[in-house]
Design a protein around this motif. Structure first.
Motif, short mmCIF file in Angstrom:
data_model
loop_
_atom_site.label_atom_id
_atom_site.label_comp_id
_atom_site.label_asym_id
_atom_site.label_seq_id
_atom_site.Cartn_x
_atom_site.Cartn_y
_atom_site.Cartn_z
N PHE A 53 57.88 -16.78 9.61
CA PHE A 53 56.46 -16.39 9.59
C PHE A 53 56.06 -15.81 10.94
O PHE A 53 55.40 -14.77 11.03
CB PHE A 53 55.60 -17.60 9.25
N SER A 54 56.46 -16.49 12.02
CA SER A 54 56.09 -16.05 13.36
C SER A 54 56.67 -14.68 13.69
O SER A 54 56.01 -13.83 14.30
CB SER A 54 56.55 -17.08 14.41
N VAL A 55 57.92 -14.45 13.29
CA VAL A 55 58.54 -13.14 13.52
C VAL A 55 57.70 -12.04 12.86
O VAL A 55 57.33 -11.05 13.50
CB VAL A 55 59.97 -13.12 12.96
N ILE A 56 57.39 -12.22 11.58
CA ILE A 56 56.68 -11.18 10.84
C ILE A 56 55.25 -11.04 11.36
O ILE A 56 54.73 -9.93 11.54
CB ILE A 56 56.68 -11.49 9.33
N TYR A 57 54.62 -12.17 11.65
CA TYR A 57 53.25 -12.16 12.15
C TYR A 57 53.16 -11.39 13.46
O TYR A 57 52.34 -10.49 13.62
CB TYR A 57 52.77 -13.59 12.35
N HIS A 58 54.02 -11.72 14.41
CA HIS A 58 53.92 -11.09 15.73
C HIS A 58 54.38 -9.64 15.72
O HIS A 58 53.79 -8.79 16.39
CB HIS A 58 54.73 -11.90 16.75
N LEU A 59 55.41 -9.33 14.96
CA LEU A 59 55.89 -7.95 14.94
C LEU A 59 54.93 -7.04 14.19
O LEU A 59 54.79 -5.87 14.51
CB LEU A 59 57.27 -7.87 14.30
N GLY A 60 54.27 -7.59 13.16
CA GLY A 60 53.34 -6.78 12.37
C GLY A 60 51.95 -6.73 12.94
O GLY A 60 51.39 -5.66 13.20
N LEU A 61 51.36 -7.89 13.21
CA LEU A 61 49.96 -7.93 13.62
C LEU A 61 49.78 -7.72 15.11
O LEU A 61 48.74 -7.23 15.55
CB LEU A 61 49.33 -9.27 13.21
#
Length: 458
Positions: A144-152
């Motif tokens: 979740f953190s990977v996708i959250y930080h890379l996307g948002l």
């Protein structure tokens, strides 16, 4: 007040199973649950699980199925056209909205929607109906953190700007994650909308995912409530286990390797042949859940000629087994897996080390985590191997590394330590506290107290 949760899983086995466990746990805490499935998925799940709804009700839980029309691309076509499937998920919104209106008319008014994070319409729908919203992330908080930080946060593939996450290669992310396409845009919208959910919970536990949990604390807090499959609860009686229990009972402790690559993606036929040959060459007994591919009617059509007869004493091959029960048998000592997150949680829950053989999507990142970060797995395949068939000899070596020698002892010790930590968190620790707090708030119809939520997550 007894809260009434409308629970909506993403239509796929790997997502329905953890949502089912969450629904059962909420019902165990006194929340009334309506578990919404399409008609086809209700048929699939009740056939496989011996109707866990009726069995749960016999145990006194207030849980039932709610049906909506078939409105998404079918399971057999999902991998063939993921873009069409992902976009068809929006078709569920109108049917779930109508379902909620019908509940209101019947007097069974819901108080919240509990939905998969990948259903990007769920949080806005809850707000339109003035309901509380709970978003379940079915994989790791690290993911979740990977996708959250890379996307948002706009990192877009950088490896040095993901708080609480080990360094990773951009190629280890799912293909097209943030691509400028309808599917990529839909996926990105999931992570925009989840920020507005009243709660975000994950099928993981703090001792495993603490770095990522802390990295998200002041952004979009994610509360661990897993492993959701612990403590193991059997909601029916499966023929597969009854058929092989005598065979398993005849084997020495930790002498059998369980092989399964999930319910979604088929392994290429050439790779199946090498895996079969490698298992045979390893000399270890095995139980293999092998689903026929689109061109096969029976599993034997995918295997080397004469394999089943030659290995009838060494191994069992069937299309499906009850995975948790197999892994919990004392004769099983290793798990040869695609590294789907449910498989990782079941491996930890059983205290069984893994041989990671990821196929697609987030499985490569999961494999990296269990091999390099948490260190209870052997790597059998990497992203660089996507266009390569792993040879039988290599597979046999990896199986032996998993099952014997000093490395095997180390792996087993690490995963058993995580199992004990997970058991404590589910019984009396953070996962139990987070789940009880969530259920209490749902029953009271209240949004989270941020100070309490932060305290529980520490």
């Amino acid at each position: 007040m007894v809260g009434h949760a409308v629970v909506v899983p993403y239509p796929g086995r790997g997502h329905i199973n953890p949502m089912k466990h969450l629904a059962i746990k909420l019902a165990s805490h006194g929340v009334s649950v309506t578990f919404v499935l399409t008609q086809t998925w209700h048929k699939i799940i009740t056939q496989a699980e011996d109707d866990f709804f009726s069995h749960a009700r016999k145990l006194g839980l207030d849980i039932r199925a709610g049906l909506i029309p078939d409105c998404v691309v079918g399971e057999s076509q999902r991998w063939a056209n993921m873009a069409a499937f992902f976009l068809s998920l929006s078709n569920m919104e109108a049917h779930v909205s109508d379902f909620i209106l019908n509940l209101n008319r019947s007097g069974a008014t819901p108080s919240c929607i509990v939905a998969d994070t990948l259903l990007n319409w769920a949080v806005p729908l809850a707000k339109r109906h003035t309901l509380l919203s709970v978003s379940l992330w079915t994989t790791s908080v690290t993911n979740f953190s990977v996708i959250y930080h890379l996307g948002l946060d706009g990192a877009q593939g950088r490896r040095d700007n993901t708080p609480g996450v080990p360094l990773f290669k951009p190629t280890e992310l799912p293909n097209g994650l943030f691509s400028p396409s309808p599917m990529g845009n839909s996926f990105a919208q999931c992570f925009i909308n989840v920020k507005e959910a009243d709660w975000v919970v994950a099928n993981s536990f703090y001792a495993l995912d603490c770095r990522a949990v802390e990295a998200l604390r002041h952004k979009t807090p994610v509360q661990c409530v897993g492993p959701l499959n612990m403590p193991f609860a059997h909601w029916g009686h499966g023929k597969s286990v009854l058929q092989c229990s005598q065979w398993l009972d005849s084997k020495p402790a930790r002498s059998v390797i369980y092989v399964s690559f999930g319910s979604f993606i088929n392994v290429a036929r050439a790779q199946v042949v090498e895996i079969a040959t490698g298992l045979k060459q390893s000399g270890y007994c095995f139980i293999w859940a092998l689903r026929p591919d689109a061109e096969a009617s029976h599993v034997w059509e995918m295997l080397p000629p004469g394999f089943l007869e030659e290995c009838k004493e060494q191994g069992l091959v069937e299309p499906w087994f009850r995975q948790e029960e197999i892994l919990s048998h004392p004769s099983v000592g290793g798990f040869f897996s695609h590294c789907g997150w449910n498989a990782v949680m079941e491996s930890v829950s059983a205290g069984i080390p893994m041989l990671g053989f990821p196929l697609a999507m987030e499985q490569f990142l999961n494999c990296k985590l269990v091999v390099e970060e948490w260190k209870f797995a052997v790597r059998g395949r990497s992203k660089e191997d996507e266009n390569r068939v792993i040879a039988a000899e290599e597979i046999a070596v990896k199986v032996k590394t998993l099952m014997e020698g000093e490395e095997s002892v180390r792996l087993r010790g690490v995963v058993k330590t995580f199992r004990e930590l997970a058991k404590e968190e589910v019984a009396n620790g953070m996962s139990a506290s987070n789940l009880k707090l969530l259920a209490d708030r749902l029953k009271a119809g209240k949004t989270p107290n941020k100070k309490i939520a932060e305290h529980v997550a520490i």
